[in-house]
Design an enzyme around this catalytic site. Structure first.
Site, PDB file in Angstrom:
ATOM      1  N   HIS A  69       9.502 -17.164  26.241  1.00 50.94           N
ATOM      2  CA  HIS A  69      10.571 -16.175  26.135  1.00 50.94           C
ATOM      3  C   HIS A  69      11.879 -16.935  25.986  1.00 50.94           C
ATOM      4  O   HIS A  69      12.219 -17.780  26.811  1.00 50.94           O
ATOM      5  CB  HIS A  69      10.632 -15.273  27.372  1.00 50.94           C
ATOM      6  N   CYS A  70      12.616 -16.618  24.926  1.00 55.19           N
ATOM      7  CA  CYS A  70      13.849 -17.340  24.622  1.00 55.19           C
ATOM      8  C   CYS A  70      15.061 -16.487  24.985  1.00 55.19           C
ATOM      9  O   CYS A  70      15.271 -15.425  24.396  1.00 55.19           O
ATOM     10  CB  CYS A  70      13.894 -17.712  23.141  1.00 55.19           C
ATOM     11  N   PRO A  71      15.888 -16.940  25.940  1.00 57.14           N
ATOM     12  CA  PRO A  71      17.068 -16.144  26.317  1.00 57.14           C
ATOM     13  C   PRO A  71      18.133 -16.102  25.222  1.00 57.14           C
ATOM     14  O   PRO A  71      18.951 -15.192  25.188  1.00 57.14           O
ATOM     15  CB  PRO A  71      17.594 -16.868  27.566  1.00 57.14           C
ATOM     16  N   ASN A  83      14.404 -12.341  23.272  1.00 57.39           N
ATOM     17  CA  ASN A  83      13.115 -11.870  22.773  1.00 57.39           C
ATOM     18  C   ASN A  83      12.072 -12.939  23.059  1.00 57.39           C
ATOM     19  O   ASN A  83      12.396 -14.104  23.304  1.00 57.39           O
ATOM     20  CB  ASN A  83      13.198 -11.601  21.271  1.00 57.39           C
TER      21      ASN A  83
END
Length: 224
Positions: free
Chosen positions: A107-109, A113
């Site tokens: 999960h990429c902040p 997403n």
């Protein structure tokens, strides 16, 4: 980020580039480097938008079965009790998105997403374009610092198609000090971005070589 990078592009065009030719850098090289930087900025913006907006591979809930029915038909380890869906071997439930993602990477902040089977390629395009963009941006800012120190009152825009050297409108002493401060500030930001993307590129090249995702290689999950 996008506003800052756009501002940096303007600074390069009106502040840094007019002084690069007096440092012995050919006009063809200046134009090629600047054009490459603009192209990488545009590409990174497109890849960022696609990575944010695309479905990363969220699994859908099985509407025709209750959870108890699924547990009777499928092994319990293959069912997500939160999403009530059948998980594949490379699926992971994201605690932030509260959804199961097929071929989950992480999960990429920065994109708010998950990165999964649906947007992984666009994410790779994003980090590689940013890698080049930050490298060129840092190089231009560093050259800007050098030229303002070594050639404080000189600029040459005759062969570059630039009609205005903004810094030449200011007094020479102020031009040098302000030019150095502006270029140093952007150099620090670009260096931070470059180091961050170097780490990301290193991780994902390792993933590609191993044939695994970040979750499988660094999170301890075995790929199948």
């Amino acid at each position: 980020y996008h506003a800052f990078q756009f501002l940096h592009t303007l600074v390069n065009y009106f502040v840094t580039i007019p002084r690069m030719s007096v440092a012995g850098i050919g006009n063809e090289i200046i134009v090629a480097v600047f054009a490459t930087n603009i192209a990488c900025y545009i590409l990174s913006s497109i890849f960022h938008f696609m990575t944010c907006r695309l479905n990363p591979g969220f699994l859908k809930k099985m509407p025709t079965y209750r959870l108890s029915d699924l547990m009777e038909r499928v092994q319990c380890v293959a069912i997500c009790p939160d999403c009530e869906c059948i998980m594949t071997a490379r699926t992971k439930h994201c605690g932030i998105c509260e959804r199961c993602v097929e071929r989950y990477d992480h999960h990429c902040p920065w994109i708010n997403n998950c990165v999964g089977i649906g947007n992984h390629n666009y994410f790779l395009g994003l980090i590689f374009s940013l890698f080049i963009h930050f490298f060129i941006g840092f190089s231009l800012s560093a050259i800007g610092v050098h030229t303002f120190i070594s050639y404080p009152g000189e600029s040459d825009t005759s062969d570059l198609g630039i009609t205005i050297d903004v810094m030449s409108l200011l007094p020479e002493n102020l031009t040098q000090i302000l030019g150095i401060l502006i270029c140093m500030a952007f150099a620090v930001f670009q260096l931070f971005g470059f180091v961050l993307t170097v780490i990301l590129v290193y991780i994902h090249l390792g993933n590609f070589w191993a044939g695994e995702t970040t979750n499988e290689r660094l999170g301890g999950r075995e790929p199948t």
